[in-house]
Scaffold this motif. Structure first.
Motif, PDB file in Angstrom:
ATOM      1  N   PRO A 124       0.847  -1.212   0.062  1.00 53.80           N
ATOM      2  CA  PRO A 124      -0.204  -0.183  -0.274  1.00 53.80           C
ATOM      3  C   PRO A 124       0.855   1.401   0.128  1.00 53.80           C
ATOM      4  N   LYS A 125       0.533   2.475  -0.584  1.00 54.92           N
ATOM      5  CA  LYS A 125       1.270   3.443  -0.849  1.00 54.92           C
ATOM      6  C   LYS A 125       1.179   4.232   0.524  1.00 54.92           C
ATOM      7  N   GLN A 126       0.032   4.366   0.950  1.00 52.05           N
ATOM      8  CA  GLN A 126      -0.181   4.909   2.173  1.00 52.05           C
ATOM      9  C   GLN A 126       0.063   4.173   3.420  1.00 52.05           C
ATOM     10  N   GLN A 158     -13.037  -9.355   0.436  1.00 50.08           N
ATOM     11  CA  GLN A 158     -12.533  -8.897  -1.068  1.00 50.08           C
ATOM     12  C   GLN A 158     -13.142  -7.565  -1.117  1.00 50.08           C
ATOM     13  N   ALA A 159     -14.435  -7.160  -0.764  1.00 50.18           N
ATOM     14  CA  ALA A 159     -14.966  -5.958  -1.044  1.00 50.18           C
ATOM     15  C   ALA A 159     -14.600  -4.881   0.037  1.00 50.18           C
ATOM     16  N   ALA A 160     -14.048  -5.377   1.139  1.00 46.21           N
ATOM     17  CA  ALA A 160     -13.319  -4.605   1.949  1.00 46.21           C
ATOM     18  C   ALA A 160     -12.054  -3.928   1.436  1.00 46.21           C
ATOM     19  N   ALA A 161     -11.394  -4.790   0.653  1.00 45.19           N
ATOM     20  CA  ALA A 161      -9.966  -4.568   0.226  1.00 45.19           C
ATOM     21  C   ALA A 161     -10.121  -3.584  -0.947  1.00 45.19           C
ATOM     22  N   ARG A 162     -11.076  -3.815  -1.831  1.00 46.49           N
ATOM     23  CA  ARG A 162     -11.570  -2.838  -2.886  1.00 46.49           C
ATOM     24  C   ARG A 162     -11.690  -1.526  -2.166  1.00 46.49           C
ATOM     25  N   GLU A 163     -12.320  -1.413  -1.106  1.00 45.28           N
ATOM     26  CA  GLU A 163     -12.571  -0.049  -0.406  1.00 45.28           C
ATOM     27  C   GLU A 163     -11.605   0.510   0.123  1.00 45.28           C
ATOM     28  N   GLY A 164     -10.375  -0.219   0.142  1.00 45.11           N
ATOM     29  CA  GLY A 164      -9.292   0.494   0.852  1.00 45.11           C
ATOM     30  C   GLY A 164      -8.585  -0.240   2.002  1.00 45.11           C
ATOM     31  N   ALA A 165      -9.171  -1.602   2.451  1.00 43.22           N
ATOM     32  CA  ALA A 165      -8.469  -1.901   3.546  1.00 43.22           C
ATOM     33  C   ALA A 165      -7.006  -2.622   3.043  1.00 43.22           C
ATOM     34  N   ASP A 166      -6.072  -2.740   3.859  1.00 45.12           N
ATOM     35  CA  ASP A 166      -4.802  -3.113   3.651  1.00 45.12           C
ATOM     36  C   ASP A 166      -4.702  -4.377   4.275  1.00 45.12           C
ATOM     37  N   ILE A 167      -5.408  -4.799   5.075  1.00 44.17           N
ATOM     38  CA  ILE A 167      -5.222  -6.122   6.111  1.00 44.17           C
ATOM     39  C   ILE A 167      -6.608  -6.505   6.159  1.00 44.17           C
ATOM     40  N   LEU A 176      -6.030  -5.471  -7.509  1.00 43.34           N
ATOM     41  CA  LEU A 176      -5.785  -4.041  -7.116  1.00 43.34           C
ATOM     42  C   LEU A 176      -4.374  -3.474  -7.213  1.00 43.34           C
ATOM     43  N   GLY A 177      -3.454  -4.616  -7.653  1.00 48.59           N
ATOM     44  CA  GLY A 177      -2.038  -4.138  -7.892  1.00 48.59           C
ATOM     45  C   GLY A 177      -1.307  -3.747  -6.223  1.00 48.59           C
ATOM     46  N   ARG A 178      -1.832  -4.522  -5.330  1.00 44.78           N
ATOM     47  CA  ARG A 178      -1.138  -4.098  -3.944  1.00 44.78           C
ATOM     48  C   ARG A 178      -1.572  -5.269  -3.190  1.00 44.78           C
ATOM     49  N   TYR A 179      -0.466  -6.044  -2.467  1.00 39.92           N
ATOM     50  CA  TYR A 179      -0.727  -7.131  -1.692  1.00 39.92           C
ATOM     51  C   TYR A 179      -1.469  -6.871  -0.348  1.00 39.92           C
ATOM     52  N   VAL A 180      -2.434  -7.634  -0.245  1.00 41.42           N
ATOM     53  CA  VAL A 180      -3.500  -7.564   0.649  1.00 41.42           C
ATOM     54  C   VAL A 180      -3.171  -8.539   1.726  1.00 41.42           C
ATOM     55  N   ARG A 181      -2.959  -7.922   3.179  1.00 37.46           N
ATOM     56  CA  ARG A 181      -2.442  -8.948   3.949  1.00 37.46           C
ATOM     57  C   ARG A 181      -3.735  -9.529   4.749  1.00 37.46           C
ATOM     58  N   LEU A 182      -3.505 -10.899   5.349  1.00 37.98           N
ATOM     59  CA  LEU A 182      -4.299 -11.481   6.099  1.00 37.98           C
ATOM     60  C   LEU A 182      -3.950 -11.820   7.395  1.00 37.98           C
ATOM     61  N   THR A 183      -4.922 -11.776   8.378  1.00 45.61           N
ATOM     62  CA  THR A 183      -4.588 -11.926   9.945  1.00 45.61           C
ATOM     63  C   THR A 183      -5.770 -12.704  10.611  1.00 45.61           C
ATOM     64  N   ASN A 184      -5.064 -13.624  11.359  1.00 43.16           N
ATOM     65  CA  ASN A 184      -6.108 -14.364  12.283  1.00 43.16           C
ATOM     66  C   ASN A 184      -5.393 -14.639  13.554  1.00 43.16           C
ATOM     67  N   TYR A 185      -5.958 -15.560  14.411  1.00 41.32           N
ATOM     68  CA  TYR A 185      -5.577 -15.621  15.858  1.00 41.32           C
ATOM     69  C   TYR A 185      -4.832 -16.759  16.236  1.00 41.32           C
TER      70      TYR A 185
END
Length: 532
Positions: free
Chosen positions: A153-155, A176-185, A233-242
Motif C-alpha cells: 500500500p502507498k499510504q 474482497q469488498a473491504a480490500a477494494r474499498e481500501g483495507a490493506d489488512i 488491485l495491484g497491491r498485496y492484501v495481508r491476512l490476519t487471524n488469531y
C-alpha cells in the motif's frame, strides 16, 4: 513498513535503557520456565509440521489422538518425536496418518527408544519435520515475491479491517469488498470460544458465533481469495487471524504453512482474558513465536484489552510494561523489530478533561519507545454508547491520533461498535472516515512537536516512570522469592485487573516438564533459523 519520524518526545535515554533492562530481568525467568516445559499443543504442532492432518468421523483431529496415546503410554516428558518415529521405523504403520488411526483404536503401543534406536528415530523425525519447515520457508519467499510483484500500500498506516460472519464462504466476498474499498489488512475474527478448545477444527466451516473458526482450510481459502484481489488491485492484501488460546502453537504452524501475514499473539492475553494457565501460555507462546519468526509473520499483541477492564489513564503504565515484556519475549524467540505489532488503544473516557491530549501522549510514548515496530493502534470501544454520531466523531479523533503519531497498523473503528455486528455500509462509512483523515492530515507527523514542558511531554514521562517503577517492583519481588515474579504479578491482578495464579487455569494438565533427553526437532530447526 514503519512510519519513521523524528522523536518528538524528549525521553531520558537512560530511563528508556533501564526500562528495557528491567523487562529482560522480569522476563528471563519466564523464558527459562518455558524452555523447561512442553505442552500437548507444542507436540501436536510438531506432528503437523511433519504433515499429519485430518480427523476421525467425530471430527477429533488425528494429532490429538496420536499425542494422547503417546502420553498415555510413555508420557510427554521426552516429547512425541522419539516414540512416534520409533513406531514408524518398527513397522507399526506405514505413515503418520495410519499410525494415528491405529493409536486411536488402541492397536499400537508406544515405547521410548534407547541407544541406536533413539538416534535413528530422532534422525527420521528431523527429516520429516524439516519438510514442514521448508514449506514455511517457501511460503515466506512467495510472500516476498508477491509483494515485489503487486507492491505494498502507498499510504501508511496500513488500514486493518475485520470480517466476522461465521461462514468462511460469506467472509470471502466481504473481505474482497473491504480490500477494494481500501483495507490493506483483512482480519478474520475467530469464533467465540475457539481459544478454549484444545483441538483445531478441520476443514472449511460455515457456522461460528461472532466469528469464523480458525482452520487450515479456512486459512487456505481466504489466502487464495485475497491473492486474487491483490492481483486485481495491484497491491498485496495481508491476512490476519488469531494464534492464541490452548492451540496457539498449532494455529501458528498452520498460519505459516498457509502464508498468513499477521497473527494476534500476545504473551498474556489468554491468561488474563480466557483464564488459560500462565505456564501453559508462556510455553505455547514461545514456540508459536518461533514459528512466526521463521514464517515472516507480524504479531499483533493485545495491550488494548487491558484498557477495557482497567482505567485507561490510571493503568496506562501497565500497557507500556506489557509492550516492553512482549518485545523481550518476541525478540528472544527470534522475531525482528518489523514483526512487532505492539498494541495500544484509544480508550480514555472522552468526558475526561484533555482526553485527546492524553491519548496523544500515550500514543507518542509507544511510537518513541518502539521506533521500528509497526504499532497496532486500536479504536475506541469501551466508551461507545450507541450514539452513532458521537461514535463516528470519536473514531475520527482516533484516526487523527494515528495520523499525527505515525502508527503502523490502524484498526478501523465502527460507529456501531457495541451495538450491532457492523453492516457492510457501516464498514464503508468507517473506511471513508479513515481515508479522509489520512488524506487530510497524514503529514502531521512532520509538523507535530509538542512543547517541551507541556502536558503531552510531561504525561509521557510520567507514564514511563510509572512503568519503570512497576518493572522494578516485579524484579525486586523475584529477588526476594526466587520465583518468576512476573507470574506473581499476574496473580495479583497487575495487568487488566485480572488475577490469574500459576497453579490454576485451563490447560494446566496439558503441561509436562521436560526430562533429560527430551527431543523435539521442530524447536531445534526453528532455533537454527531464528537469525533470518
Amino acid at each position: 513498513m514503519v512510519l519513521r519520524q523524528r522523536s518528538v518526545l524528549e525521553l531520558d535515554p537512560a530511563e528508556v535503557k533501564r526500562a528495557r533492562a528491567l523487562a529482560r530481568q522480569a522476563g528471563r525467568p519466564v523464558v527459562n520456565l518455558a524452555k523447561r516445559h512442553t505442552t500437548v499443543s507444542v507436540e501436536r504442532a510438531t506432528l503437523r509440521l511433519a504433515g499429519l492432518s485430518g480427523a476421525d468421523h467425530e471430527r477429533v483431529p488425528w494429532v490429538n489422538h496420536l499425542v494422547d496415546r503417546v502420553r498415555q503410554d510413555v508420557g510427554l516428558e521426552h516429547g512425541v518425536a522419539l516414540p512416534v518415529w520409533d513406531a514408524l521405523r518398527r513397522g507399526d504403520a506405514p505413515d503418520l496418518t495410519t499410525l494415528a488411526q491405529k493409536a486411536a483404536g488402541g492397536a499400537v503401543t508406544f515405547r521410548l527408544p534407547e541407544g541406536k534406536d533413539a538416534t535413528a528415530a530422532g534422525k527420521a523425525a528431523r527429516t520429516a519435520i524439516s519438510r514442514g519447515v521448508r514449506t514455511i520457508d517457501r511460503q515466506r519467499a512467495t510472500r516476498d515475491k508477491l509483494i515485489a510483484r503487486h507492491g505494498d500500500p502507498k499510504q501508511k498506516p496500513w488500514i486493518y479491517l475485520i470480517v466476522a460472519t461465521g461462514d468462511i464462504y460469506e467472509d470471502i466476498p466481504q473481505a474482497q469488498a473491504a480490500a477494494r474499498e481500501g483495507a490493506d489488512i483483512i482480519a478474520v475474527i475467530r469464533s467465540t470460544g475457539q481459544s478454549l478448545l484444545d483441538f483445531v477444527p478441520e476443514g472449511a466451516t460455515r457456522e461460528g458465533y461472532a466469528g469464523t473458526y480458525a482452520t487450515q482450510e479456512n486459512f487456505r481459502l481466504m489466502r487464495a481469495a485475497l491473492d486474487e484481489t491483490s492481483k486485481e488491485l495491484g497491491r498485496y492484501v495481508r491476512l490476519t487471524n488469531y494464534a492464541s488460546g490452548l492451540c496457539m502453537p498449532e494455529i501458528a504452524t498452520l498460519a505459516g504453512l498457509e502464508r498468513l501475514d499477521m497473527m494476534l499473539n500476545d504473551s498474556m492475553y489468554g491468561i488474563l482474558f480466557r483464564d488459560i494457565n500462565p505456564i501453559r501460555t508462556f510455553v505455547d507462546q514461545r514456540f508459536s513465536r518461533q514459528i512466526h519468526a521463521r514464517a515472516g509473520i507480524i504479531i499483533n499483541t493485545g495491550e488494548d484489552n487491558y484498557l477495557t477492564t482497567a482505567d485507561a489513564v490510571e493503568a496506562a503504565h501497565t500497557v507500556t510494561v506489557s509492550q516492553l515484556l512482549n518485545e523481550y519475549f518476541a525478540k528472544e524467540a527470534g522475531l525482528a523489530d518489523w514483526q512487532l505489532g505492539l498494541g495500544h488503544a484509544f480508550e480514555i473516557d472522552p468526558t475526561v478533561p484533555d482526553s485527546f491530549r492524553l491519548e496523544l501522549a500515550h500514543a507518542l510514548l509507544a511510537r518513541t519507545l518502539f521506533p521500528d515496530a509497526p504499532l497496532k493502534w486500536m479504536p475506541p470501544t469501551k466508551h461507545m454508547t450507541g450514539d452513532i454520531f458521537r461514535g463516528y466523531l470519536l473514531d475520527g479523533f482516533f484516526n487523527l491520533v494515528g495520523a499525527m503519531t505515525g502508527q503502523g497498523i490502524l484498526l478501523v473503528g465502527m460507529m456501531t461498535e457495541a451495538v450491532v455486528t457492523p453492516w457492510l455500509s457501516d464498514r464503508d462509512l468507517a473506511l471513508q472516515n479513515v481515508r479522509y483523515v489520512l488524506d487530510a492530515a497524514g503529514g502531521l507527523t512532520e509538523d507535530f512537536h509538542p512543547p517541551r514542558e507541556g502536558l503531552i511531554q510531561t504525561r509521557a514521562r510520567q507514564v514511563l516512570r510509572e512503568a519503570i517503577d512497576l518493572l522494578q517492583e516485579i524484579v525486586d519481588d523475584a529477588e526476594e522469592t526466587g520465583d518468576p515474579a512476573l507470574l506473581a504479578a499476574i496473580a495479583d491482578g497487575t495487568f487488566g485487573a485480572m488475577k490469574r495464579p500459576p497453579t490454576k487455569g485451563k490447560g494446566l494438565d496439558g503441561v509436562a516438564r521436560k526430562a533429560p533427553g527430551y527431543l523435539n526437532p521442530a524447536t531445534d530447526l526453528l532455533s537454527e533459523g531464528s537469525d533470518r
